[in-house]
Design an enzyme around this catalytic site. Structure first.
Site, mmCIF file in Angstrom:
data_model
loop_
_atom_site.group_PDB
_atom_site.id
_atom_site.type_symbol
_atom_site.label_atom_id
_atom_site.label_comp_id
_atom_site.label_asym_id
_atom_site.label_seq_id
_atom_site.Cartn_x
_atom_site.Cartn_y
_atom_site.Cartn_z
ATOM 1 N N GLU A 1 32.352 31.143 37.234
ATOM 2 C CA GLU A 1 31.451 30.000 37.048
ATOM 3 C C GLU A 1 30.942 29.522 38.409
ATOM 4 O O GLU A 1 31.666 29.507 39.388
ATOM 5 C CB GLU A 1 32.213 28.870 36.354
ATOM 6 C CG GLU A 1 31.403 27.605 36.145
ATOM 7 C CD GLU A 1 32.236 26.456 35.575
ATOM 8 O OE1 GLU A 1 31.645 25.558 34.958
ATOM 9 O OE2 GLU A 1 33.475 26.461 35.751
ATOM 10 N N LYS B 1 25.787 25.747 29.594
ATOM 11 C CA LYS B 1 27.102 25.234 29.225
ATOM 12 C C LYS B 1 26.980 24.086 28.234
ATOM 13 O O LYS B 1 26.325 23.081 28.497
ATOM 14 C CB LYS B 1 27.826 24.770 30.489
ATOM 15 C CG LYS B 1 29.289 24.387 30.285
ATOM 16 C CD LYS B 1 29.904 24.038 31.643
ATOM 17 C CE LYS B 1 31.392 23.725 31.569
ATOM 18 N NZ LYS B 1 31.925 23.396 32.910
ATOM 19 N N CYS C 1 33.839 27.948 31.007
ATOM 20 C CA CYS C 1 34.941 27.066 31.407
ATOM 21 C C CYS C 1 35.372 26.074 30.327
ATOM 22 O O CYS C 1 36.092 26.430 29.409
ATOM 23 C CB CYS C 1 34.565 26.349 32.711
ATOM 24 S SG CYS C 1 36.002 25.780 33.666
#
Length: 258
Positions: A44, A110, A144
């Site tokens: 990431e 995300k 994540c």
């Protein structure tokens, strides 16, 4: 249809808010990959580390990194993926790009921005999950904090591979290990988890623990070191496990809104 996918994971430390140095670092690591691979996965925010100050990064750096990825993908004849700070439409995003050697681009923003760090106040969250068809494999890339939300990852589209790229710190690494395994088991899919190593300027340390986990929850590879990991993902393993253990037939059917 290709029955195996060769994957390389680059687990690396990151230079704080310095895209040029990080691209140079990853170029060197990519050059060290001599094996024939189909897909290389980076962490990431691999050009900056997990910064909450995107204004410190020139807005054109996202486009420069995508061009770098295109060049590297073509040179290595490999798909390349990882997330970065990306500025578009007047907003910042934590955007994962999936770049194929033929120049095809896909991206995922995300969904679950990390409220504990204030990411939700700085980066626009994504609204759509994507499935990428690559060399006969269906791939779902996530980022994540998305790992903590199993509904978002639920395998309603029969994907084969779930990817998580991350900057996941040492104090919560047990959750990373446990949740990656859970996502593989419940979705009957390979899970690729790619974390960084080293420390950042905010005092957080990152222990690696990048891994590939098979459909039954067994680790294929794992490391705590700065290294390149290799794994072979098999369509036969997926199909045989799903045929023998028809757990996905009993999954709940639903749609996500909002």
């Amino acid at each position: 249809m290709q029955m195996e996918l060769q994957v390389a994971i680059i687990q690396s430390s990151l230079v704080w808010e310095d895209p040029e140095r990080n691209r140079e670092n990853f170029s060197n690591k990519l050059d060290s990959i001599s094996s024939d691979v189909d897909l290389i996965v980076l962490p990431e925010m691999f050009t900056t580390a997990f910064t909450m100050n995107p204004q410190n990064i020139a807005k054109e750096e996202g486009d420069k990194t995508v061009k770098w990825m295109l060049k590297e993908a073509e040179k290595k004849n490999v798909a390349l993926t990882g997330s970065m700070v990306f500025f578009a439409d007047g907003h910042y995003y934590n955007r994962l790009w999936f770049v194929e050697p033929n120049g095809k681009l896909s991206y995922y923003d995300k969904r679950h921005t990390f409220t504990l760090a204030g990411e939700d106040k700085i980066y626009n969250r994504g609204e759509e999950r994507i499935i990428i068809e690559y060399k006969g494999f269906r791939i779902c890339p996530l980022i994540c904090y998305d790992l903590r939300f199993p509904v978002w990852a639920r395998n309603t589209e029969n994907y084969d591979i779930l990817i998580y790229v991350a900057n996941w710190p040492t104090p919560r690494i047990n959750a990373w290990d446990a949740l990656l395994k859970a996502r593989a088991i419940e979705n009957m899919a390979y899970v690729i988890g790619v974390n960084r190593t080293g420390a950042d300027t905010t005092g957080h340390n990152y222990p690696g623990h990048s891994t590939v986990i098979d459909v039954l929850g067994s680790p294929v590879v794992f490391s705590e070191e700065e290294t390149v990991l290799y794994a072979t993902l098999s369509k036969k393993h997926i199909s045989e496990a799903r045929e023998k253990l028809k757990f996905l037939d009993d999954r709940d059917h639903f749609s996500l809104k909002g």
